[in-house]
Design an enzyme around this catalytic site. Structure first.
Site, PDB file in Angstrom:
ATOM      1  N   HIS A  88       9.348   1.223  -6.937  1.00 15.31           N
ATOM      2  CA  HIS A  88       8.843   2.385  -7.679  1.00 15.31           C
ATOM      3  C   HIS A  88       9.686   2.698  -8.904  1.00 15.31           C
ATOM      4  CE1 HIS A  88       5.921   3.942  -4.587  1.00 15.31           C
ATOM      5  NE2 HIS A  88       6.541   2.959  -3.937  1.00 15.31           N
ATOM      6  N   ASP A 104      12.611   6.030 -16.536  1.00 11.03           N
ATOM      7  CA  ASP A 104      11.802   6.422 -15.373  1.00 11.03           C
ATOM      8  C   ASP A 104      10.849   5.279 -15.048  1.00 11.03           C
ATOM      9  OD1 ASP A 104      10.600   7.965 -13.387  1.00 11.03           O
ATOM     10  OD2 ASP A 104      10.550   9.763 -14.637  1.00 11.03           O
TER      11      ASP A 104
HETATM   12  P1  ADP Z   1      10.220  11.033  -9.120  1.00 19.13           P
HETATM   13  O1  ADP Z   1       9.452  10.093  -8.270  1.00 19.13           O
HETATM   14  O2  ADP Z   1      11.403  10.423  -9.808  1.00 19.13           O
HETATM   15  O3  ADP Z   1      10.579  12.302  -8.437  1.00 19.13           O
HETATM   16  P2  ADP Z   1       7.678  11.515 -10.468  1.00 19.13           P
HETATM   17  O4  ADP Z   1       7.384  12.317 -11.689  1.00 19.13           O
HETATM   18  O5  ADP Z   1       7.065  10.156 -10.466  1.00 19.13           O
HETATM   19  O6  ADP Z   1       9.252  11.468 -10.330  1.00 19.13           O
HETATM   20  O7  ADP Z   1       7.137  12.247  -9.185  1.00 19.13           O
HETATM   21  C1  ADP Z   1       7.537  13.530  -8.847  1.00 19.13           C
HETATM   22  C2  ADP Z   1       6.566  14.119  -7.836  1.00 19.13           C
HETATM   23  O8  ADP Z   1       7.191  15.247  -7.228  1.00 19.13           O
HETATM   24  C3  ADP Z   1       5.275  14.614  -8.477  1.00 19.13           C
HETATM   25  O9  ADP Z   1       4.195  14.335  -7.621  1.00 19.13           O
HETATM   26  C4  ADP Z   1       5.510  16.106  -8.600  1.00 19.13           C
HETATM   27  O10 ADP Z   1       4.338  16.882  -8.523  1.00 19.13           O
HETATM   28  C5  ADP Z   1       6.393  16.403  -7.412  1.00 19.13           C
HETATM   29  N1  ADP Z   1       7.254  17.555  -7.709  1.00 19.13           N
HETATM   30  C6  ADP Z   1       8.088  17.701  -8.748  1.00 19.13           C
HETATM   31  N2  ADP Z   1       8.684  18.902  -8.731  1.00 19.13           N
HETATM   32  C7  ADP Z   1       8.213  19.529  -7.654  1.00 19.13           C
HETATM   33  C8  ADP Z   1       8.454  20.813  -7.076  1.00 19.13           C
HETATM   34  N3  ADP Z   1       9.314  21.681  -7.611  1.00 19.13           N
HETATM   35  N4  ADP Z   1       7.803  21.115  -5.949  1.00 19.13           N
HETATM   36  C9  ADP Z   1       6.960  20.228  -5.395  1.00 19.13           C
HETATM   37  N5  ADP Z   1       6.696  19.026  -5.886  1.00 19.13           N
HETATM   38  C10 ADP Z   1       7.321  18.663  -6.999  1.00 19.13           C
HETATM   39  C1  G6P Z   2      11.866   8.569  -6.379  1.00 17.57           C
HETATM   40  C2  G6P Z   2      12.095   7.313  -5.559  1.00 17.57           C
HETATM   41  C3  G6P Z   2      11.615   7.520  -4.133  1.00 17.57           C
HETATM   42  C4  G6P Z   2      12.261   8.762  -3.554  1.00 17.57           C
HETATM   43  C5  G6P Z   2      12.007   9.974  -4.450  1.00 17.57           C
HETATM   44  C6  G6P Z   2      12.685  11.240  -3.950  1.00 17.57           C
HETATM   45  O1  G6P Z   2      10.506   8.778  -6.450  1.00 17.57           O
HETATM   46  O2  G6P Z   2      11.424   6.225  -6.165  1.00 17.57           O
HETATM   47  O3  G6P Z   2      11.929   6.404  -3.336  1.00 17.57           O
HETATM   48  O4  G6P Z   2      11.761   9.017  -2.264  1.00 17.57           O
HETATM   49  O5  G6P Z   2      12.478   9.689  -5.752  1.00 17.57           O
HETATM   50  O6  G6P Z   2      14.038  11.019  -3.738  1.00 17.57           O
HETATM   51  P1  G6P Z   2      14.718  11.189  -2.298  1.00 17.57           P
HETATM   52  O7  G6P Z   2      16.078  10.663  -2.467  1.00 17.57           O
HETATM   53  O8  G6P Z   2      14.654  12.664  -2.043  1.00 17.57           O
HETATM   54  O9  G6P Z   2      13.894  10.431  -1.306  1.00 17.57           O
END
Ligand code: ADP
Ligand code: G6P
Length: 482
Positions: free
Chosen positions: A179, A388
């Site tokens: 991912h 990202d």
């Molecule tokens: P990452 O996987 O690095 O966290 P992404 O942007 O691909 O970044 O995905 C983040 C996900 O987490 C999205 O589906 C978003 O809606 C969710 N998210 C981000 N901030 C919050 C929050 N404060 N509460 C709930 N969900 C969140």
């Molecule tokens: C990114 C990574 C995921 C991970 C998520 C949240 O989306 O690609 O593998 O689960 O961040 O991070 P955490 O450490 O809370 O699982």
């Protein structure tokens, strides 16, 4: 290091066999315990869970993953069903959490794979823990998978699982999807265990990445470091087995989110949010896990300078930044939280008035209905990661803008920039460029904004998460024309 599973623990009851198994570090729900001891489950953070949840509901498979709590006692978590998914919790001890999760996964691999924005730390004990936990996940998958099943392993925490699982169960069809970005040779080569990681991934039949460049990096590395022959999208191993690699840009369930966004109560909540932040002409919005890869400080600095220079006033525009708590015991994340919160304090100290902050900062997790209301409340979504894999927040914003309003500012260094070409693309390291983009977004002609939003929505409607999963799984199944 404490071994992961103490030998005297009671054995898990035999698991139900599944024809489709997902293996990821996280389950889609996290276990939390209230002060009164009540155990609750809530949605896990991050893009992996957002993307996989709808796929799992559609495929009726089993999901093996960590429940988010650490367990040094005897209490075992049994498999359970939740929202149409069969979930198989994996136990991590507090040592595993420290060495495998916070250590090797998030102190070594995460920064190494994200352009070394933070310094990766190399500890042999962390590597040992990573190997042992990967072995446990592989054994759990081998136990649950039916004869000839499809097993889909996810992300950087479990890169050794494909090889380990193949050794246990050669009958399985194994896919792996990363991912996050996959680094070029110059960075990957620093990893003392680089060959083991490559061999681990090569246990899969298909290795998927977010971007074509990452797949090319991987194939090049298998050639250079392991001496395998490569041809187009495939590596040919010494025993003749073929491993394919390719780009499969991940996406979201657009229809589901749009449905939530269209609800009258979501619109009402969006209006309420705007009222609560003082009804400025324009609302900038950032929604991120509080992670140093997300460029949160850079975007706040740009906004701060515009206020300082009088280019913007808080009546014209305010910034709403949501930062989801993440990996809070890792040093870099603690430091980032301090930096961001200090900066927000400075902005508000200099430009806020009583009852009217220039910035609103929320360090919290929200349910999806509230996130949809936030996306609806914004005029400009500011997504400025320094690096990202994809960034699903950018796609979620677009999904919620069913009236074709709003502007997306998007970093060139997010995977999403390959697809969302009509966004205002920025280099997040260039503060002047960021400032220009913020001003441009505030002053854009509504017709121009609408034209761009419509084009991005059209693209996303066709490239949703179902398409991502189906494309990957069909290729994994070996459909000859793919
Ligand atoms: P990452 O996987 O690095 O966290 P992404 O942007 O691909 O970044 O995905 C983040 C996900 O987490 C999205 O589906 C978003 O809606 C969710 N998210 C981000 N901030 C919050 C929050 N404060 N509460 C709930 N969900 C969140
Ligand atoms: C990114 C990574 C995921 C991970 C998520 C949240 O989306 O690609 O593998 O689960 O961040 O991070 P955490 O450490 O809370 O699982």
């Amino acid at each position: 290091m404490t071994p992961g599973v103490a030998p005297d623990k009671p054995k898990r009851r035999p698991a139900m066999k599944s024809a489709f198994v997902v293996v990821a570090n996280r389950l889609p729900v996290d276990q939390t315990t209230d002060p009164d001891g009540t155990v609750r489950w809530r949605r896990s953070p991050g893009g992996l869970v957002t993307a996989l949840e709808p796929v799992m509901r559609a495929n009726k498979g089993a999901w093996i993953g960590w429940s988010g709590s650490s367990d040094d006692g005897d209490e075992r978590q049994e498999p359970f069903d939740e929202a149409g998914m069969h979930l198989i919790p994996m136990q991590l001890t507090s040592d595993d959490v420290e060495e495998y999760y916070e250590g090797f996964s998030n102190g070594t691999l995460w920064p190494l794979y994200h352009d070394v924005i933070a310094q990766p730390v190399f500890h042999r004990e962390w590597w040992d823990a990573y190997t042992k936990v990967n072995e446990r996940f592989a054994r759990a998958a081998a136990e649950v998978a039916d004869e000839g099943a499809v097993v889909w392993v996810h992300d950087y925490q479990l890169q050794l699982v494909p090889e380990m699982l193949r050794a246990l169960r050669p009958d399985l069809r194994i896919g792996f999807f990363l991912h996050i970005p996959f680094p070029p040779n110059e960075l990957f080569a620093r990893l003392p265990w680089r060959r083991q990681i490559l061999r681990g991934l090569l246990g899969a039949d298909l290795v998927g990445f977010q971007r074509p460049g990452a797949a090319a990096n991987f194939l090049r590395l298998t050639r250079r470091m392991l001496g395998h022959q490569t041809q187009a999208d495939r590596a040919i191993l010494a025993d003749g087995r073929i491993v394919r690699a390719g780009a499969f840009p991940i996406s979201i369930d657009m229809a589901e989110l749009e449905e939530i966004a269209r609800r009258p109560e979501t619109e009402a909540r969006a209006q309420e949010i705007r009222d609560e932040i003082g009804n400025p002409d324009k609302v900038f919005l950032g929604i991120d896990r509080l992670d140093y890869t997300k460029g949160i400080g850079e975007r706040i600095k740009a906004f701060f300078e515009l206020l300082n220079e009088g280019e913007l006033s808080p009546e014209e525009a305010t910034f709403l930044q949501v930062a989801t708590p993440s990996r809070e015991r890792v040093e870099e994340y603690k430091a980032l939280r301090n930096d961001v919160e200090l900066l927000v304090g400075r902005v508000n100290g200099a430009h806020g008035r009583i009852g009217r902050p220039a910035m609103t900062y929320l360090h919290n997790s929200f349910v999806r209905t509230e996130l949809a209301a936030l996306y609806r409340a914004a005029d400009v979504m500011v997504v400025t990661p320094l690096r990202d894999g994809m960034n699903l927040v950018a796609k979620e914003f677009i999904a919620c803008r069913y009236d074709n309003t709003g502007t997306l500012i998007l970093s060139e260094f997010a995977g999403a920039a390959d697809e969302l070409r009509q966004a205002l693309l920025v280099n997040p390291y260039d503060v002047d460029g960021l400032k220009q983009a913020l001003l441009q977004a505030v002053r854009v002609e509504p017709r121009e904004a609408s034209r761009k939003m419509r084009a991005m929505r059209r693209y996303l409607a066709e490239h949703d998460v179902d398409r991502w999963a189906n494309t990957f799984l069909e290729k994994l199944a070996g459909r000859p024309e793919l």
